[in-house]
Structures are given as C-alpha cells and as structure tokens.
Design an enzyme around this catalytic site. Structure first.
Site, PDB file in Angstrom:
ATOM      1  N   CYS A 152      -0.203 -16.170  -3.230  1.00  0.00           N
ATOM      2  CA  CYS A 152       0.055 -15.447  -1.983  1.00  0.00           C
ATOM      3  C   CYS A 152      -1.230 -15.301  -1.165  1.00  0.00           C
ATOM      4  O   CYS A 152      -1.207 -15.434   0.069  1.00  0.00           O
ATOM      5  CB  CYS A 152       0.651 -14.082  -2.281  1.00  0.00           C
ATOM      6  SG  CYS A 152       2.358 -14.142  -2.880  1.00  0.00           S
ATOM      7  N   CYS A 163       9.625   4.025   0.823  1.00  0.00           N
ATOM      8  CA  CYS A 163       8.391   4.827   0.808  1.00  0.00           C
ATOM      9  C   CYS A 163       7.438   4.503  -0.326  1.00  0.00           C
ATOM     10  O   CYS A 163       6.320   5.024  -0.367  1.00  0.00           O
ATOM     11  CB  CYS A 163       8.747   6.307   0.754  1.00  0.00           C
ATOM     12  SG  CYS A 163       9.687   6.783  -0.723  1.00  0.00           S
ATOM     13  N   TYR A 196       0.922  -0.280  -1.935  1.00  0.00           N
ATOM     14  CA  TYR A 196       1.248  -1.650  -2.344  1.00  0.00           C
ATOM     15  C   TYR A 196       1.632  -2.498  -1.127  1.00  0.00           C
ATOM     16  O   TYR A 196       2.656  -3.158  -1.111  1.00  0.00           O
ATOM     17  CB  TYR A 196       2.381  -1.609  -3.368  1.00  0.00           C
ATOM     18  CG  TYR A 196       2.614  -2.880  -4.151  1.00  0.00           C
ATOM     19  CD1 TYR A 196       1.629  -3.857  -4.299  1.00  0.00           C
ATOM     20  CD2 TYR A 196       3.839  -3.092  -4.763  1.00  0.00           C
ATOM     21  CE1 TYR A 196       1.858  -5.009  -5.027  1.00  0.00           C
ATOM     22  CE2 TYR A 196       4.084  -4.241  -5.508  1.00  0.00           C
ATOM     23  CZ  TYR A 196       3.089  -5.194  -5.634  1.00  0.00           C
ATOM     24  OH  TYR A 196       3.324  -6.351  -6.365  1.00  0.00           O
TER      25      TYR A 196
END
Length: 386
Positions: free
Chosen positions: A357, A179, A140
């Site tokens: 975005c 993580c 991601y």
C-alpha cells in the site's frame, strides 16, 4: 560461495529458461525490476512457480506466494512503487479473477448483514496489536505530514485539520461515521468542546473507546451507519467510506444528508482510486479488508448529486506513504511480542499489506481525499483550511 555455484543453485530453484519466466522478466524489466537482480527493489525468487502463480492469479497469486516465502524483495515498498508506476497490472488480467470482478459488480457485498465482516476479521484483530502499530491516539488513517516530524505529530495535525475544516465550536453536536477507537472524537471534545456520537461495526473498537476515561461528551455505539436518524451540527467520516461499497454510496450520502442540520458541514476523508471501472484488489479483499471497495471521484460525485455542494476537495495521498512506512516500522519493532501468537505467515502477510500500500501511494496509484460538503452551499463561499 562462487558465482558459478550460485547460478547452479538458482537454476535448481526455478527454470530460468521457461516461457513464463522469460515473459515475467521482460515485463518487470519495463519497471526497472529484475529477477534476482542487485537492486533493493528487485524480485528474489526462492522457490519455483512464482511467475506461474502471478500470471494465473495476478496480485492474489503474487501475494500468496510472498506469504509462503516463495519470493522476497529487499524493499517491498519500492518493488510496488516501480511496478505500479509502470502500470504493469493493466497487462496481467488473469481469467480466473473475472469472477471476482463480476461478483463485485453484480452483488451488494456491503449489505447490512455483510458489513460486519470487516469488523470481525480486521478491526477485531486485537487492541494490543493495533496499539503497538499506531500512534498513541490509535488513529488508523492517513496522517498529515505538512509540518510533522513523526507519526504522533502527523496524526494530531490531521485531527486538528479536520476540526478546523469543520469549523467546530463549543457545544456543537458531531456524528462520527466509522469512529474507530475514538481518536477524532476525543480530540474534538478535548480541544474544541463538542459533543460526539460515534458508530462502528467493530466490537473491539467500541469496547476500547468506552473504556478510556473522560468520555462524558462521547457516545460510542456498535451500530451500522444506516440506522442513524438523529440530527447533528457536523458530520465526519474518516477512513470508513472505503467499506461502504459502490452499491451503497447513494444510501450513505442520503443518511448523511438526513442527519445533517441544514447549515451544517460534512467532512468525508477517504482513500480513492483513479479509475471508476475497476474492482478491489483480490489479495486485499481476501486477507485484509473483506468486501472493501475504493471509490473514484466520479462515483463520489454521482452519490452526492443534488444532496450536497462540494465546498472543498483536498488530496494529500502522498502522506499515506509516510504513514504506512511509520506503521510498518512500529509493527516490525513490536513483532517479537506477537510472533508466537500470530506466526511467520501472518508477519509476511501484514508486511505485504503495509508495504504494498505504501508503494501504491508512492506511485500515485491511490489517493487520499478530504471532501468538505454542505447541504445548501456556504454563503459567501468556503475558505480553504490547510
């Protein structure tokens, strides 16, 4: 339907003679955006009050109006690319958002107590949902598209780029701050033979990462980064620094410094902003990333002062445009599976997030940096990897 009837319908929806409508039309025209125009990026008004909401609340009002279905654009990503390239946001400064900016400046919105909010509200949305949107490794963060032709290739290329920049060798012990679902840790363990410890504030991410097979060299912990005191040969942080907050930048760097061996390397991968004195987008803060705070180059430099040597700084922010567009395509394709559960307003919210975005990175309003840092400087110099 003839043109006269269309014009009458439009006037019934919005007062095109109002002062705010004319002001909005004049402002948008400077970005080559037209109200109810024919271009794919033009703004199509569906209900009254959109200019008023935008002038009163900036992107918060604009985004909420989009979520409500009050306006559309054929290509929302291009709408924002035009808008931000023209820097029109600098001229719309709603008074009611001054409190948002003041709060971000005065208070620590990313304290240890508040830091868990983004995990619960964003990353714990559901592993099934993110699996449908992301690449097979569940990465991601921005992909590296230099030689890639699809999202999976771009994400593997990014993971390998990080490994090569860190000069990983078998048997090294690596800390991954933030993580996620473990994509970097698994890749690094599989391809480079390292042992990894990862910390996340998302319960869903930790449970998913632990559930996958082949984790003998992987340790996933549901833990705040500030509680780490062990030493590691390498440290990596991919897409987590955006949640740290400017009041905690120095603390974050001090944690990394105390956890890194003296001859180690630290790779920081983060979205960044172009101007130090700016606050988080209020719509993103309310609906997507609570308490997010993008750093500037100057703020990162201040935070690492006398702690780290900046060996390398690599900007491939334009690649985030491609990554976000690929995520949006996956999201749209998978949406029928989630429509009943999440609803149409969520679909519009998520599309607004991904496409706005993408437009911001396309306009170069946002950046993506990879910093390679050392504690004492690499003897003989650090050779750039690309």
């Amino acid at each position: 339907m003839n043109m006269q009837h269309t014009t009458q319908e439009l006037q019934a929806v919005v007062n095109t003679d109002s002062r705010l409508y004319r002001a909005a039309a004049d402002l948008l025209a400077r970005a080559d955006i037209h109200l109810n125009g024919d271009a794919a990026w033009d703004m199509q008004l569906r209900k009254p009050g959109v200019p008023e909401r935008a002038f009163a609340s900036g992107n918060l009002g604009l985004g909420e109006a989009y979520m409500d279905g009050d306006w559309d654009a054929g290509q929302l990503d291009e709408f924002f690319a035009h808008l931000l390239r023209a820097r029109l946001g600098d001229e719309v400064k709603p008074v009611r958002l001054a409190f948002h900016a003041l709060t971000a400046r005065l208070f620590n919105l990313q304290s240890e107590r508040r830091a868990w909010m983004v995990g619960k509200e964003h990353y714990d949305l559901g592993n099934e949902f993110y699996a449908a949107m992301l690449d097979p490794r569940m990465t991601y963060t921005c992909g590296y598209w230099k030689d890639a032709s699809n999202l999976a290739e771009a994400q593997e290329a990014k993971l390998d780029l990080v490994c090569r920049k860190l000069r990983l060798e078998p048997g090294m012990r690596v800390l991954d701050i933030g993580c996620g679902w473990g994509s970097f840790m698994r890749y690094a363990a599989e391809k480079y033979g390292v042992q990894c410890v990862g910390v996340t504030i998302s319960k869903e991410q930790a449970e998913y990462a632990r559930s996958l097979p082949g984790g003998a060299n992987l340790d996933f912990r549901l833990q705040d980064y500030r509680d780490m005191h062990e030493r590691f040969d390498r440290i990596v942080s991919i897409g987590m620094f955006e949640h740290v907050g400017h009041k905690n930048h120095r603390t974050y760097m001090e944690v990394a410094h105390r956890c890194l061996e003296d001859d180690g390397l630290f790779l920081l991968h983060t979205i960044g902003k172009n101007k130090r004195q700016s606050t988080s987008d209020p719509w993103i803060d309310k609906y997507i990333f609570p308490n997010g705070d993008l750093p500037s180059i100057g703020q990162i430099g201040d935070a690492m002062d006398d702690l780290f040597v900046a060996e390398d700084l690599h900007n491939f922010g334009a690649d985030y445009d491609k990554t976000l567009m690929a995520w949006h395509a996956n999201f749209e394709q998978a949406w029928p599976r989630f429509a009943d559960q999440l609803g149409e307003r969520f679909r519009r919210m998520w599309s607004y997030y991904l496409l706005s975005c993408a437009g911001a990175f396309r306009a170069r309003d946002l950046q993506l940096w990879q910093w390679v840092l050392s504690k004492q400087g690499v003897l003989g110099g650090y050779q750039r990897v690309s």
